[in-house]
Design a protein around this motif. Structure first.
Motif, PDB file in Angstrom:
ATOM      1  N   VAL A 119       0.851  -1.329  -0.012  1.00  0.00           N
ATOM      2  CA  VAL A 119      -0.146   0.003   0.159  1.00  0.00           C
ATOM      3  C   VAL A 119       0.711   1.120   0.120  1.00  0.00           C
ATOM      4  O   VAL A 119       0.313   2.198  -0.228  1.00  0.00           O
ATOM      5  N   MET A 148      -6.936  -8.859   2.107  1.00  0.00           N
ATOM      6  CA  MET A 148      -7.263  -9.461   3.301  1.00  0.00           C
ATOM      7  C   MET A 148      -8.465 -10.631   3.409  1.00  0.00           C
ATOM      8  O   MET A 148      -8.477 -11.343   4.280  1.00  0.00           O
ATOM      9  N   LYS A 149      -9.085 -10.651   2.206  1.00  0.00           N
ATOM     10  CA  LYS A 149     -10.147 -11.852   2.173  1.00  0.00           C
ATOM     11  C   LYS A 149      -9.679 -13.225   1.842  1.00  0.00           C
ATOM     12  O   LYS A 149     -10.479 -13.966   1.579  1.00  0.00           O
ATOM     13  N   ASP A 163      -3.919   1.461   6.019  1.00  0.00           N
ATOM     14  CA  ASP A 163      -4.413   1.038   4.428  1.00  0.00           C
ATOM     15  C   ASP A 163      -4.458  -0.456   4.204  1.00  0.00           C
ATOM     16  O   ASP A 163      -5.128  -1.022   3.202  1.00  0.00           O
ATOM     17  N   GLN A 217      -6.018  -2.533   5.840  1.00  0.00           N
ATOM     18  CA  GLN A 217      -7.165  -3.119   6.472  1.00  0.00           C
ATOM     19  C   GLN A 217      -8.222  -3.145   5.475  1.00  0.00           C
ATOM     20  O   GLN A 217      -8.915  -4.372   5.671  1.00  0.00           O
ATOM     21  N   LYS A 218      -8.286  -2.383   4.488  1.00  0.00           N
ATOM     22  CA  LYS A 218      -9.354  -2.502   3.486  1.00  0.00           C
ATOM     23  C   LYS A 218      -8.843  -2.923   2.037  1.00  0.00           C
ATOM     24  O   LYS A 218      -9.499  -3.003   1.054  1.00  0.00           O
ATOM     25  N   HIS A 219      -7.608  -3.570   2.240  1.00  0.00           N
ATOM     26  CA  HIS A 219      -7.074  -4.064   0.958  1.00  0.00           C
ATOM     27  C   HIS A 219      -7.690  -5.466   0.699  1.00  0.00           C
ATOM     28  O   HIS A 219      -7.856  -6.420   1.522  1.00  0.00           O
ATOM     29  N   PRO A 220      -8.038  -5.795  -0.632  1.00  0.00           N
ATOM     30  CA  PRO A 220      -8.480  -6.963  -1.129  1.00  0.00           C
ATOM     31  C   PRO A 220      -7.825  -8.402  -0.625  1.00  0.00           C
ATOM     32  O   PRO A 220      -8.709  -9.299  -0.376  1.00  0.00           O
TER      33      PRO A 220
END
Length: 392
Positions: free
Chosen positions: A16, A56-57, A49, A51-54
């Motif tokens: 990020v 993480m899924k 940043d 936390q909202k990165h794809p």
């Protein structure tokens, strides 16, 4: 396999905040997520940043973060320095991150631990885990002159280098080396081959101009000063112009040092024929590259590989560069002009630029060859070969 990745301890993964090493890690993590190959845990410094990165899924890639900034982390780093001062292989800030990660690694069972550009981590890890260690080298950080080189080499089950040039440095440690394997870097080819070019007029160029582009860190080692000197030698050719994309090593587009001031003094006589963009986000780089006619990337230091050369080739640009380090592993005489980086470099650059300026058919052939050769450096090819090297 159950794998751990120890990152550099400077920039976060996912990337990020950018970083060439971090982007490459993202490439093979994305490949692992799509192909469900291994269970991977990434040890990284924290950044909000992520936390909202794809990423993480992912169900197979896991991320464990350590905060190294903020008042509490700064206090802890000072305490670490007092209690462990003199024991560190790297700067204590990096060692603090590693210390935090090591505490968690000791409680886990991994089959493999990948050390991203931090070969010195192996010295402490070898006594704290039964996992095999793989050093992924992006720079010349492990050679016969490296501190405790033999110990690091012996502790490593595999050493993966980004070029044969870096591999040759590792092999100065041991003549009969059998651990080291080259896996060439990759880029997101789609981003560079399919982006549309930025409007020339927005940068002050006309359609009739012959635009030479430089991209990368604006410092002495990248040969940008010699490139500006070459432009001074070409003053009579008013349609030849230079676009310099990038800023200093530390990403400061506004700050000036002695080199920056010297560069501006050299560029002053050319006025509007040289455009300095300052820092440009990596996502926008393809659009800037694609508006140029050729790329000039005349590094004077031993480049580990030369990603900027690959990026320019992927945009269909003939590349004028130097035979430094791993660059000849990326650019060939079919798709560019390779020069010797000596005291005559500025003159050679001027001659090479004129050569391509006066010979559009040669330029076209080189552009086609550059685009074709760039296909060897696709990020998925890199990721597949990287995982194959882990299991070899």
């Amino acid at each position: 396999m159950k794998i751990a990745i120890l990152t550099s301890g400077i920039l976060p993964v996912p990337a990020v905040q950018g970083g060439a090493v971090e982007n490459l890690v993202d490439f093979y993590l994305d490949y692992n997520d799509r192909h469900q190959l291994h269970d991977i845990t990434v040890y990284s410094v924290w950044h909000p940043d992520v936390q909202k990165h794809p990423a993480m899924k992912s169900s197979v890639n896991h991320y464990r973060y350590f905060k190294v900034n903020g008042w509490w982390a700064k206090l802890q780093k000072k305490i670490y320095l007092k209690t462990h001062g003199g024991e560190e292989y790297y700067h204590y800030v990096i060692e603090y991150f590693f210390h935090q990660a090591l505490k968690h690694i000791r409680r886990q069972h991994y089959d493999l631990i990948i050390l991203e550009n931090r070969p010195g981590y192996a010295l402490k890890l070898k006594d704290n885990t039964t996992a095999k260690m793989v050093v992924h080298l992006h720079n010349d950080l492990l050679n016969s002159k490296t501190r405790q080189a033999s110990d690091i080499y012996d502790a490593s089950a595999r050493i993966i280098t980004i070029s044969d040039f870096i591999k040759s440095k590792v092999q100065t440690i041991k003549d009969d080396d059998h651990k080291t394997k080259t896996v060439l870097n990759g880029i997101n080819l789609t981003a560079f081959t399919q982006s549309s070019a930025i409007d020339r007029q927005a940068l002050g160029f006309s359609d009739d101009d012959f635009v030479v582009v430089f991209s990368g860190r604006v410092n002495k080692e990248k040969g940008v000063l010699e490139l500006v000197e070459a432009m001074n030698l070409l003053q009579a050719h008013t349609h030849i112009k230079l676009l310099v994309i990038g800023s200093s090593f530390y990403g400061n587009a506004q700050g000036e040092d002695d080199f920056t001031r010297t560069l501006k003094e050299k560029a002053a006589p050319l006025q509007d024929r040289i455009v300095f963009t300052g820092f440009i986000p990596y996502s926008r780089m393809p659009s800037y590259l694609r508006m140029a006619d050729i790329a000039a990337l005349p590094s004077t230091w031993e480049e580990p590989l030369g990603l900027t050369c690959i990026e320019s080739m992927a945009c269909g640009l003939p590349v004028i560069t130097t035979m430094q380090g791993g660059i000849p592993e990326t650019v060939t005489s079919d798709c560019g002009i390779l020069l010797t980086a000596d005291e005559q470099l500025a003159n050679k650059l001027a001659a090479a630029i004129l050569d391509l300026y006066h010979h559009p058919e040669k330029r076209k052939q080189m552009a086609e060859a550059a685009l074709q050769r760039s296909q060897l450096f696709d990020k998925d090819t890199f990721a597949r070969q990287f995982f194959e090297a882990l299991e070899a």
